[in-house]
Design an enzyme around this catalytic site. Structure first.
Site, PDB file in Angstrom:
ATOM      1  N   SER A   1     -55.502 -21.731-135.292  1.00  0.00           N
ATOM      2  CA  SER A   1     -55.652 -22.727-136.349  1.00  0.00           C
ATOM      3  C   SER A   1     -57.024 -22.662-137.016  1.00  0.00           C
ATOM      4  O   SER A   1     -57.382 -21.659-137.614  1.00  0.00           O
ATOM      5  CB  SER A   1     -55.360 -24.112-135.768  1.00  0.00           C
ATOM      6  OG  SER A   1     -55.236 -25.076-136.787  1.00  0.00           O
TER       7      SER A   1
ATOM      8  N   ASP B   1     -51.611 -25.408-141.657  1.00  0.00           N
ATOM      9  CA  ASP B   1     -50.918 -26.653-141.328  1.00  0.00           C
ATOM     10  C   ASP B   1     -51.784 -27.866-141.649  1.00  0.00           C
ATOM     11  O   ASP B   1     -51.373 -29.000-141.432  1.00  0.00           O
ATOM     12  CB  ASP B   1     -50.467 -26.674-139.864  1.00  0.00           C
ATOM     13  CG  ASP B   1     -51.625 -26.699-138.868  1.00  0.00           C
ATOM     14  OD1 ASP B   1     -52.788 -26.503-139.282  1.00  0.00           O
ATOM     15  OD2 ASP B   1     -51.356 -26.906-137.664  1.00  0.00           O
TER      16      ASP B   1
END
Length: 446
Positions: A99, A246
């Site tokens: 991430s 995301d």
């Protein structure tokens, strides 16, 4: 053996997360998913880290060794894996990404066949299988029972169409000037395509990944470059994604970063005004500002608070029947369109709100004032049970007695202590934060 943290398995590539551990995890996950297999297919994607190739190959070796057929789709956003897993009728989806973390970290996230992240019970079961050497050995196939793997490059079109369909049909991005920071990450190709096809004039930065520049001084965690570019090209708005796309950070036309809680408030109002908020509910986390809760209450929207992590936000949304929730860090979940946080869906919903408001982004998104809040991510040498630290509870009681809200927790992925303080007196807040930092440096070796 504990492998899973707050968001899958994560660690330094080549140290905690090695080729051998990734292969073992592939074996264990394959054994777990085959017990409930429908199609004997697993989808695997990744972001743009150099170590992704090593981990992908090792993981696929484990999966095929227990008989799974694997579809590899290369660099794609995490939410794309969640969507495509269900759309392509796979038993599971796996995303290789850390991430927003630096390039030398990496991680492995699992999704079930419906595109949802695994619950803790499933994670514990995979951990138990991982530790059972005899089971891992006995479950490996031979001959024609060994699985196959193949790479498919054309699935990106499915995801692009899906994301574009989340944008209201009566609206257009024609005439909108925007800057897009893809963080040299998983969305570096797909994101510009989506906004351009919807009519926007797109200026893209940080879209040249080289394996080690993902999130480097850019993206959702470091939006300074985006702010400067928005001002330089006189854009209407700017969007920054993180490495796996995301998460979303928004910058208005003045180059100012829009606070995540203000964004949650604005988007909740957007859904209510467009009659697409299923219930008068929105879900945030314990980190969100009290002012957000009060703002939504005036609009007759109840704010529910989940634990930190988009997985827990989604769990509460499902439990309470809400279709919108998010974290102030930029993970926003629109469950009508996505099974997890999706930065591209979030950006399009933000644009829909701004366009319908008829205002500039700075005015449309700045719809309430926040209480002073300070967050410090303190590097530490050790993690102790907080309540067992001498003087901890006395310090917290003293802070709360002065009218401040506190939230102290360890990072689930790094050796850091997150210290959040909130209250109406900004000066006093700074002094209490200094005292907290000194206390935890002394007790945890910061």
């Amino acid at each position: 053996m504990k492998l899973f943290g707050t968001d899958g398995v994560r660690g330094k590539a080549g140290e905690k997360l090695t080729a051998f551990s990734a292969m073992k995890l592939g074996l264990a996950a394959g054994i777990y998913f085959r017990k409930q297999s429908k199609t004997n297919k697993i989808l695997v994607g990744k972001d743009t880290r150099r170590s992704g190739y090593m981990i992908e190959n090792a993981l696929v070796s484990g999966l095929t060794a227990v008989g799974y057929n694997v579809i590899q789709i290369g660099p794609m956003p995490t939410p794309a894996i969640a969507y495509l897993t269900e759309d392509m009728r796979c038993d599971a989806g796996i995303m290789i990404s850390a991430s927003h973390n630096p390039f030398d970290d990496n991680g492995i996230k699992f999704f079930n066949r419906f595109g949802f992240k695994l619950d803790e019970e499933a994670e514990r079961e995979i951990e138990a299988i991982y530790a059972d050497e005899a089971l891992l050995e006995a479950s490996q196939k031979s001959g024609k029972e060994i699985g196959a793997s193949k790479r498919i490059d054309d699935v990106v079109g499915r995801y692009i169409v899906h994301i574009k369909n989340s944008f209201p049909k009566e609206l257009s991005l024609h005439g909108v000037r925007m800057v897009l920071d893809t963080a040299n990450g998983a969305a570096y190709k797909v994101a510009p395509t989506i906004f351009s096809e919807l009519g926007a004039e797109v200026f893209v930065i940080n879209d040249a990944p080289n394996g080690h520049n993902i999130n480097e001084s850019c993206g959702a965690t470091q939006p300074l470059m985006l702010s400067e570019e928005v001002k330089r090209v006189r854009a209407d708005i700017g969007f920054a994604l993180d490495g796996d796309a995301d998460r979303l950070v928004v910058v208005d036309e003045r180059g100012e970063v829009v606070d995540g809680d203000k964004l949650i408030g604005a988007l909740a109002m957007h859904l209510k005004n467009s009659h697409t908020l299923e219930k008068p509910l929105a879900v945030a986390t314990v980190m969100s500002n009290l002012a957000l809760e009060e703002f939504l209450a005036k609009a007759k929207i109840k704010l529910l608070r989940a634990g930190v992590g988009d997985k827990y936000v989604l769990e509460m949304m499902q439990k309470e029947g809400a279709n919108f929730g998010g974290e102030q860090s930029g993970h926003l979940i629109f469950s009508d369109f996505a099974k997890t946080g999706d930065g591209l869906v979030s950006a399009l919903q933000t644009m829909a709100f701004v366009l319908r408001s008829g205002e500039r982004a700075s005015r449309a998104l700045n719809i309430f004032d926040l209480y002073p809040q300070k967050l410090v991510n303190l590097p530490i040498k050790q993690k102790k049970e907080l309540k067992e630290i001498e003087g901890f509870e006395a310090l917290m009681s003293e802070i709360e007695s002065q009218g401040f809200r506190q939230l102290i927790r360890y990072s689930g992925t790094e050796n850091k202590l997150r210290i959040l303080l909130e209250g109406k007196d900004g000066r006093a807040l700074e002094k209490w934060m200094e005292r907290c930092v000194e206390f935890f440096k002394a007790t945890l070796g910061g």
